[in-house]
Design a protein around this motif. Structure first.
Motif, PDB file in Angstrom:
ATOM      1  N   CYS A 125       0.812  -1.209   0.000  1.00  0.00           N
ATOM      2  CA  CYS A 125       0.000   0.000   0.000  1.00  0.00           C
ATOM      3  C   CYS A 125       0.849   1.264   0.000  1.00  0.00           C
ATOM      4  CB  CYS A 125      -0.917   0.020   1.223  1.00  0.00           C
ATOM      5  SG  CYS A 125      -2.104  -1.321   1.212  1.00  0.00           S
ATOM      6  N   VAL A 178      -7.215  -1.116   1.282  1.00  0.00           N
ATOM      7  CA  VAL A 178      -7.259  -1.828   0.010  1.00  0.00           C
ATOM      8  C   VAL A 178      -8.726  -2.082  -0.305  1.00  0.00           C
ATOM      9  CG1 VAL A 178      -6.643  -3.948  -1.188  1.00  0.00           C
ATOM     10  CG2 VAL A 178      -5.030  -2.917   0.422  1.00  0.00           C
ATOM     11  N   SER A 179      -9.159  -1.689  -1.473  1.00  0.00           N
ATOM     12  CA  SER A 179     -10.559  -1.840  -1.828  1.00  0.00           C
ATOM     13  C   SER A 179     -10.979  -3.305  -1.794  1.00  0.00           C
ATOM     14  CB  SER A 179     -10.804  -1.264  -3.225  1.00  0.00           C
ATOM     15  OG  SER A 179     -12.114  -1.535  -3.656  1.00  0.00           O
ATOM     16  N   ARG A 180     -12.204  -3.540  -1.384  1.00  0.00           N
ATOM     17  CA  ARG A 180     -12.762  -4.891  -1.392  1.00  0.00           C
ATOM     18  C   ARG A 180     -13.428  -5.203  -2.730  1.00  0.00           C
ATOM     19  NH1 ARG A 180     -13.037  -6.946   3.828  1.00  0.00           N
ATOM     20  NH2 ARG A 180     -14.702  -8.404   3.269  1.00  0.00           N
ATOM     21  N   HIS A 205      -7.497  -3.521  -8.812  1.00  0.00           N
ATOM     22  CA  HIS A 205      -8.246  -2.920  -7.700  1.00  0.00           C
ATOM     23  C   HIS A 205      -7.615  -1.585  -7.352  1.00  0.00           C
ATOM     24  CE1 HIS A 205      -5.107  -3.929  -4.642  1.00  0.00           C
ATOM     25  NE2 HIS A 205      -4.837  -4.884  -5.505  1.00  0.00           N
ATOM     26  N   ASP A 244      -5.840   0.791  -4.370  1.00  0.00           N
ATOM     27  CA  ASP A 244      -5.242   0.976  -3.052  1.00  0.00           C
ATOM     28  C   ASP A 244      -5.411   2.452  -2.748  1.00  0.00           C
ATOM     29  OD1 ASP A 244      -4.490  -1.614  -2.608  1.00  0.00           O
ATOM     30  OD2 ASP A 244      -2.426  -1.366  -3.276  1.00  0.00           O
ATOM     31  N   GLN A 303     -11.251 -10.680  -4.140  1.00  0.00           N
ATOM     32  CA  GLN A 303     -10.705  -9.406  -3.673  1.00  0.00           C
ATOM     33  C   GLN A 303     -11.094  -9.110  -2.229  1.00  0.00           C
ATOM     34  OE1 GLN A 303      -8.480  -7.576  -4.969  1.00  0.00           O
ATOM     35  NE2 GLN A 303      -8.564  -5.776  -3.651  1.00  0.00           N
ATOM     36  N   ALA A 327      -8.401  -8.352   0.649  1.00  0.00           N
ATOM     37  CA  ALA A 327      -8.428  -7.108   1.418  1.00  0.00           C
ATOM     38  C   ALA A 327      -8.550  -7.394   2.911  1.00  0.00           C
ATOM     39  CB  ALA A 327      -9.588  -6.228   0.950  1.00  0.00           C
TER      40      ALA A 327
END
Length: 301
Positions: free
Chosen positions: A17, A27-29, A56, A58, A131, A135
């Protein structure tokens, strides 16, 4: 040993990150669609290798993990360039790639200063395909918990193969990109810096003309007789490597190879193009001056 492994994984999570735990963006899910990568060139992999990439965010910036098909994406100067070229390797603990912050953004800066840049999307270690699971495990690690994945102790062979392939490709297509094959270098961030260092210390075929590992692992390494000049930038408050002995720099010095080392008082880990308000803010200008004074921007080395 278990305690050290847990610590290393926590640091790798921060590296992925690029920020300290207390300020770390989540961190995006959710996943995002793979962005356009104009001109991306496929690098060699085994026939039939499945595409497993997961894209995704960050924080607000794009990242990718589970890379199985490496690519090299050119970002070229507008108009006539200097003839110098730079392979750019993002970091992420070999668990993913901070490809916008430490790849595309850096490449655009270089191209804007006349240096042809090529972002290396190299293969990384597998992490959970889902994801939300990934995360959640990343968040757990930062809090001191466990995860189903772990960073490697050294540069994984597939990543090193990708760096070697990228360098060979640029030598073979130098005329196509209007670059001088004697002025092709490589820079990388964190794990990408480790990869950059490995390319220069474990050569197989072409050797980069210069290297710039940025906030890399700083342990001592064997230095080959044909090792290139090296530029290193690191912040003293980097939680991963800021308090380490300067073995990497000392190895280059002991071998009699040119090295420039910038050790900033603040900047943390993952400062990318530079953390505003810290001494790291102008490090890219210092890299440019080093390249210029070393003759890599003119060919008069």
């Amino acid at each position: 040993m278990m305690r050290r492994s847990a610590s290393a994984l926590a640091l790798a999570a921060l590296a992925l990150c690029g920020t300290p735990a207390r300020a770390q963006p989540a961190v995006s899910r959710e996943t995002i669609a793979a962005p356009l990568q104009p001109g991306a060139i496929d690098l060699p992999v085994a026939k039939g290798t499945p595409q497993r990439e997961v894209w995704h965010l960050d924080g607000t910036q794009v990242a990718v993990r589970n890379v199985t098909r490496p690519t090299l994406t050119p970002v070229l100067p507008v108009g006539r360039g200097t003839g110098a070229a730079m392979i750019v390797a993002p970091g992420g603990g070999f668990l993913g790639l901070a490809i916008e912050k430490e790849g595309w953004d850096v490449a655009r800066w270089l191209a804007g200063h006349g240096i042809a840049a090529f972002v290396l999307k190299y293969r990384v270690l597998p992490t959970p395909a889902d994801q939300a699971v990934f995360a959640g495990e990343m968040a757990s690690v930062v809090r001191g918990g466990k995860a189903s994945f772990a960073p490697p102790a050294d540069t994984p062979d597939p990543a090193l193969e990708d760096a070697r392939a990228a360098l060979a490709l640029l030598h073979q297509r130098a005329a196509q990109f209007a670059i001088d094959p004697d002025r092709i270098g490589m820079m990388g961030f964190s794990a990408g810096g480790m990869l950059t260092r490995s390319l220069a210390t474990r050569p197989a075929g072409y050797m980069p003309a210069f290297i710039a590992p940025i906030y890399p692992m700083m342990n001592a390494v064997p230095v080959p007789a044909n090792a290139p000049p090296m530029f290193v930038a690191l912040a003293s408050d980097d939680p991963l490597f800021g308090k380490s002995p300067f073995g990497l720099v000392d190895s280059w010095r002991a071998a009699g190879k040119p090295v420039e080392f910038h050790y900033y008082t603040t900047g943390g880990h993952g400062f990318g193009l530079g953390k505003p308000g810290t001494p790291s803010e102008g490090w890219m200008d210092q890299l440019y001056r080093w390249l210029s004074s070393s003759g890599f921007l003119t060919g008069e080395k």
